[in-house]
Design a protein around this motif. Structure first.
Motif, PDB file in Angstrom:
ATOM      1  N   HIS A  92      63.833  29.566  87.946  1.00 20.95           N
ATOM      2  CA  HIS A  92      62.939  29.909  86.866  1.00 20.95           C
ATOM      3  C   HIS A  92      61.635  29.673  87.285  1.00 20.95           C
ATOM      4  O   HIS A  92      60.561  30.439  87.124  1.00 20.95           O
ATOM      5  N   ALA A  95      60.190  32.240  89.909  1.00 23.87           N
ATOM      6  CA  ALA A  95      59.868  33.334  89.331  1.00 23.87           C
ATOM      7  C   ALA A  95      58.727  33.111  88.777  1.00 23.87           C
ATOM      8  O   ALA A  95      57.685  34.128  88.771  1.00 23.87           O
ATOM      9  N   LEU A  96      58.321  32.257  88.043  1.00 23.05           N
ATOM     10  CA  LEU A  96      57.329  32.071  87.098  1.00 23.05           C
ATOM     11  C   LEU A  96      55.788  32.084  88.051  1.00 23.05           C
ATOM     12  O   LEU A  96      54.973  32.834  87.973  1.00 23.05           O
ATOM     13  N   ALA A  98      55.964  33.277  91.250  1.00 26.63           N
ATOM     14  CA  ALA A  98      55.962  34.573  91.781  1.00 26.63           C
ATOM     15  C   ALA A  98      54.994  35.839  90.821  1.00 26.63           C
ATOM     16  O   ALA A  98      54.237  36.334  91.272  1.00 26.63           O
ATOM     17  N   GLU A  99      55.559  35.614  89.512  1.00 24.69           N
ATOM     18  CA  GLU A  99      54.856  36.392  88.562  1.00 24.69           C
ATOM     19  C   GLU A  99      53.321  36.375  88.497  1.00 24.69           C
ATOM     20  O   GLU A  99      52.651  37.173  88.207  1.00 24.69           O
ATOM     21  N   HIS A 102      51.649  37.633  91.609  1.00 29.46           N
ATOM     22  CA  HIS A 102      51.681  39.097  91.617  1.00 29.46           C
ATOM     23  C   HIS A 102      50.846  39.695  90.431  1.00 29.46           C
ATOM     24  O   HIS A 102      50.310  40.676  90.665  1.00 29.46           O
ATOM     25  N   HIS A 103      50.819  39.037  89.151  1.00 31.05           N
ATOM     26  CA  HIS A 103      49.824  39.569  88.178  1.00 31.05           C
ATOM     27  C   HIS A 103      48.402  39.264  88.696  1.00 31.05           C
ATOM     28  O   HIS A 103      47.731  40.276  88.683  1.00 31.05           O
TER      29      HIS A 103
END
Length: 115
Positions: A92, A95-96, A98-99, A102-103
């Motif tokens: 988690h 992913a947080l 990476a997001e 990526h944002h």
């Protein structure tokens, strides 16, 4: 969104406790050094010496940031002899991070938005 018994999230709004934990996590991400540390740790284990080089911060600052990240539950560590190796706590957190990055790609690199 709440999860029940490891299943998919429900449409129920988050509880106060969930909001508090999420806010604490975002607070930890609001510092550039901590975000850089988490990015490195999302890609594997590192000791403090390596992280000093990776993020370009002084050793005491890196150690303090790692302590805060550990207390917030975002980072885990293990001993290997005299060394302490740090890593992102779970998928988690990876992913947080990476997001979030990526944002930022969409803003900085002007990548078209998508759903």
């Amino acid at each position: 969104m709440q999860q029940h018994n490891g299943g998919p999230p429900t449409d129920a709004p988050p509880t106060d406790a969930q909001v508090e934990v999420a806010v604490a996590a975002f607070r930890m991400l609001s510092d550039a050094t901590r975000l850089r540390l988490l990015w490195a740790l999302a890609h594997g284990e590192h000791d403090v010496g390596n992280l000093v080089t990776v993020v370009g911060a002084a050793r005491p600052a890196v150690s303090q940031h790692l302590a805060k990240l550990r207390l917030a539950g975002l980072v885990a560590c293990r001993r290997e002899g005299r060394r302490v190796l740090y890593r992102a706590r779970d998928s988690h957190i990876r992913a947080l991070i990476a997001e979030a990055v990526h944002h930022a790609d969409h803003e900085v690199l002007r990548i078209p938005r998508h759903e």
